[in-house]
Design an enzyme around this catalytic site. Sequence first.
Site, PDB file in Angstrom:
ATOM      1  N   GLU A 173       0.962  -1.217  -0.086  1.00 59.42           N
ATOM      2  CA  GLU A 173      -0.151   0.076   0.100  1.00 59.42           C
ATOM      3  C   GLU A 173       1.024   1.204   0.220  1.00 59.42           C
ATOM      4  O   GLU A 173       0.430   2.381  -0.325  1.00 59.42           O
ATOM      5  CB  GLU A 173      -1.023   0.101   1.275  1.00 59.42           C
TER       6      GLU A 173
ATOM      7  N   SER B  26     -48.032 -30.037  38.079  1.00 57.87           N
ATOM      8  CA  SER B  26     -47.452 -30.803  39.332  1.00 57.87           C
ATOM      9  C   SER B  26     -46.098 -30.567  39.454  1.00 57.87           C
ATOM     10  O   SER B  26     -45.672 -31.302  40.300  1.00 57.87           O
ATOM     11  CB  SER B  26     -47.513 -32.322  38.624  1.00 57.87           C
TER      12      SER B  26
END
Lengths: 168, 767
Positions: B182, B461
């Site tokens: 770059e 239950s």
Amino acid sequence: MIRVFHRNVLTGLSFCLLLSACAAQPPMPRPPQSSNQTPPSTTVTRPAVTQPVPPSQPIPERSAKPVSPPQEVSRVLPSATAQSMLAKADSSLQSGQTEAALMWLERAQRVSPSAGEVYLAMAKARASLEQWAEAEQLCLKAQSLAGRDQAFRQRVDEMLARVRRRHS
Amino acid sequence: MAKVKAKREVNKAKPYRFPWIKVVIVLTVLLGAWLIYLDAVIRDKFEGRRWQLPAQVYAQPMELYPGQTLALARFTSGLDQLGYARVSRVQAPGEFSVSGSGVDVHVRSFRFPEEAQKAGRYQLTFSGQTLTGIRQNQSEVDWLRLDPMRIAGIYPNSGEDRVLVSLQDVPKTLTDTLIAVEDRGFYTHWGVSPLAIARAFWVNIRSGSVVQGGSTLTQQLVKNFFLSDQQTLGRKLNEAFMSLLLEVHYAKEEILETYLNEVFLAQAGRRAIHGFEQGSLHFFGKSVSDLTADQIALLVGMVKGPSFYEPRRNPERAMSRRNLVLDVMADQGILKDDDASALKKRSLGVVKVGQSSANRYPGFLALVRKQLAEDYSADVLRSDGLKIFTTLDPMVQDSAEEAMVQTTASLAKSSPKNNELQGAMIVTSHANGEVVAMISDRNPRFSGFNRALEAKRQIGSLIKPVIAVTALQSGKATLASRLNDTSFKLLFDNGKEWQPANYDGLEHGQVLLNSALAHSYNLAFARLGIDLGVADVLSTLGYLGVDDLPEAYPATMLGAVNLTPLQVTQVYQNLLGGGFAVPIRTIRAVSRADGSQVARYPYRTQQVLSPEVAYLLQHALVSVAREGTARSIYSRFSSDVVLGGKTGTTNDNRDSWFVGFDGRFLVTTWLGRDDNGVTSLTGSSGALKVWADVLARVGPESWQPVKPESVEWAYVEEETGNLSREGCPGVVALPFIAGTEPQDKSGCLSVDSGIEAIRSWWQGVFE
């Protein structure tokens, strides 16, 4: 010699009477993991692992009913890995790194969650931070896992007494 | 006339009152002011907080130790899930190979809150369902921890996802390659490179369009950080000035480090992947410090066009670009020619998307967010880069999801009533209260209404163990207490009646408490609850972890109590803790972006029951699976594995509950319809099946609690509740707190006593 003979005869006679008393009854169903022997007072360090069986079998009708006590787990000792972690925690605690010690102890707990030593060590770490209420609860937890190990129970009781003295 | 002349002279003198020098001065002042403004902008951004960093959320790491229950296939599946690459020869972190019963794995580095773990290579051996050994460099290792899976992020509004990395942790190969590709003059220019601009200008003039940029890394950073993408002269001038100013104020290393963290590398849905560390995690599932040269080449190559070279969508372009960068690396001496040639033959090595995908587990994350909200503001979570270490176990979670999806699909086909079936599930490690899996919808990826946290449903239950505990704790009952399972009717002052019934519509007469719980007899438990006092039972429910207790009505004793699956889990978690309540946890620790610890959420406990009562109750829950309403579980598992649980069904089968446990996990499952409509499912024909499927997938371990010293086992005649002995007909073995065993003896035991008396008498005669 005569005494031995008489004892054998009597035991045999009693056994016959017992058999005749129970002869009219159907045989008892038994779970495979239990036996006629007295439950052994063993130290179990790792739970058994069983493979699932294919889901095509019919629903058992009371065949696995626990007519005998399960294998008794009277005490669980830390595994070798957990012991190494406890040693690491102890060394961190000695050098004043209490948070690091607690980290190691929680890792040990994940490896051996039923080992009382882990909770006793946690109690010591909490006590070093003067977190007396937490330390007391951890002592009680360790105590609940002492089973029949009187030596360990005594260590826990001593620690608990120390914590309670400071707490009060 | 003289006036006119004078006016002309004035007019002639005007040009001399605006000399160029003044224009230059004004422009210089303006430029100076503009530069001062730009300088302030730069310094403000660079010296303040540069980025809003999202919080990173991690699952619990896989912890390994010799002797652990872990099959090789399960381990390698975990490695796949973590994004480890299966290779023939392990060369780099994040790779593993399998040969026979051994696995060679190169573990990736990771910064845990308490320590930084370095990458390292280990050899693991397995035998059947067990991990038998771990070695490193021919030495035995006591334990090993893998890097945790990232399961989510809590993002800023910009959607930028970023994990900061310091320059010293970035491989030199990466920075050298980036500069080579770059900006080769990076270490010599002042922020702009006139030569590069001239070259780009010439190329662009010749081609008639913008095909080449002359931007330095500094300029790219300035553009990304402060400016827009517009190709205007004004923007380019600002870019140049700001680059120069940046170089005046800051060292090259700081600029490079900022660039490495700022650069945009990918878009994943709403997430914008910024920085090489996050890019590395996104594409390779590992830290940038663990990247190989070919992976570095790909990432650096992508800077030019993150979308164009996206390796998952455009693998051929990405491959071509990577190989070009590898050539540059060889040209610049970063790599040897031979190495570059060899690396070009490698595949791209990109992991599957799922590894770091956002919010894959919405049900669990909702609970994490709820717990985080108690300690952290939303702003801190979105911007401070916190690392949240959670308790989720991805392998258990995936097993739970598969079980839920497949079982509910099958149940939906079984009856039209189940078409709109929904479900929720919570799995905890009952030893420490850690939530290891959670599902809030039949479709586990759905992130809307969270049924596990918010759906308050009647528990049916599931209330019975709470009644049983109240009875046992009061000292008025043992597991051998005989309960009256016969019909009764309550008449209220307002003239209304309440007449409960059993699910099968039958009465069962006198039944032992243990058996009544196992078979979930309503009449016996309604009577027991009312005898104990509904308020007392609710008080038990309170200290077992329910804050918002319902009004006390007799019907409460049959489960007319609305609780969420999370509340149910907390109650049963406390029932299984050997008498010790453990708060449910989803977070182990939180650390800052730099790895230092912010907070830890430690194991805490508080005694709420006597360990003896807890042991008795746990045995009753095991009886539910052995002989009661959950016995169908043993059609899938061998009877030598000890399991326990409780079914729950509400009126007209509107709710199907099951809370089950083995040696490791407590699993709460709810099935029902959001509109509270009727289904065809009971607790055992619905939710129990999901649990069984989860258990089959994770592998069951026997429940083996430590017996308190003061608990003794005794044989009891089931029909009468009288003390008996092993071998006598119709007996069951039950645990008792020492001294509470039945006083009355069965006939069988009386015969034994008689025989023993005769035997003692005979012995006496002969001795």
